[in-house]
Design a protein around this motif. Sequence first.
Motif, PDB file in Angstrom:
ATOM      1  N   GLU A  79       0.858  -1.197   0.000  1.00 27.23           N
ATOM      2  CA  GLU A  79       0.000   0.000   0.000  1.00 27.23           C
ATOM      3  C   GLU A  79       0.883   1.231   0.000  1.00 27.23           C
ATOM      4  O   GLU A  79       1.894   1.285   0.671  1.00 27.23           O
ATOM      5  CB  GLU A  79      -0.877  -0.013   1.246  1.00 27.23           C
ATOM      6  CG  GLU A  79      -1.857  -1.165   1.255  1.00 27.23           C
ATOM      7  CD  GLU A  79      -2.731  -1.134   2.506  1.00 27.23           C
ATOM      8  OE1 GLU A  79      -2.833  -0.069   3.120  1.00 27.23           O
ATOM      9  OE2 GLU A  79      -3.275  -2.176   2.824  1.00 27.23           O
ATOM     10  N   PRO A  80       0.488   2.255  -0.750  1.00 29.08           N
ATOM     11  CA  PRO A  80       1.298   3.476  -0.784  1.00 29.08           C
ATOM     12  C   PRO A  80       1.255   4.171   0.582  1.00 29.08           C
ATOM     13  O   PRO A  80       0.247   4.143   1.287  1.00 29.08           O
ATOM     14  CB  PRO A  80       0.639   4.335  -1.861  1.00 29.08           C
ATOM     15  CG  PRO A  80      -0.713   3.763  -2.054  1.00 29.08           C
ATOM     16  CD  PRO A  80      -0.675   2.332  -1.630  1.00 29.08           C
ATOM     17  N   VAL A  81       2.353   4.750   0.925  1.00 32.65           N
ATOM     18  CA  VAL A  81       2.476   5.441   2.206  1.00 32.65           C
ATOM     19  C   VAL A  81       2.086   6.886   2.003  1.00 32.65           C
ATOM     20  O   VAL A  81       2.582   7.545   1.089  1.00 32.65           O
ATOM     21  CB  VAL A  81       3.926   5.330   2.749  1.00 32.65           C
ATOM     22  CG1 VAL A  81       4.063   6.085   4.048  1.00 32.65           C
ATOM     23  CG2 VAL A  81       4.313   3.885   2.900  1.00 32.65           C
ATOM     24  N   ALA A  82       1.212   7.397   2.863  1.00 33.02           N
ATOM     25  CA  ALA A  82       0.783   8.791   2.771  1.00 33.02           C
ATOM     26  C   ALA A  82       1.915   9.687   3.236  1.00 33.02           C
ATOM     27  O   ALA A  82       2.547   9.410   4.233  1.00 33.02           O
ATOM     28  CB  ALA A  82      -0.463   9.014   3.615  1.00 33.02           C
ATOM     29  N   PRO A  83       2.132  10.799   2.496  1.00 40.48           N
ATOM     30  CA  PRO A  83       3.239  11.714   2.891  1.00 40.48           C
ATOM     31  C   PRO A  83       2.948  12.504   4.113  1.00 40.48           C
ATOM     32  O   PRO A  83       2.050  12.751   4.675  1.00 40.48           O
ATOM     33  CB  PRO A  83       3.434  12.597   1.688  1.00 40.48           C
ATOM     34  CG  PRO A  83       2.244  12.474   0.834  1.00 40.48           C
ATOM     35  CD  PRO A  83       1.556  11.210   1.237  1.00 40.48           C
TER      36      PRO A  83
END
Length: 83
Positions: A79-83
């Motif tokens: 899952e992409p990591v939120a900045p």
Amino acid sequence: MPRPTVAQLTYGTCTVILSTLAMLLLSETSSGPGVAVIAVAALALGLLVALTVPTRASRTARAASPVVARSAAERPAKEPVAP
């Protein structure tokens, strides 16, 4: 009983020869019983080394273990990591 491999014979022989020379030089013994004790100790050490050399069967058995690597397509997407 399986026959020893070439590697086992080579390592065992080299161990016997080199350990005999080293023990004779370090102990500086010249008596018959002293040389006999050193020869027996070197033979035992050579046998131990020859028996502990990994054989071809153990390497292939280890390589054919049931551990299966999954391909990139089978791996779950991260899952992409939120900045």
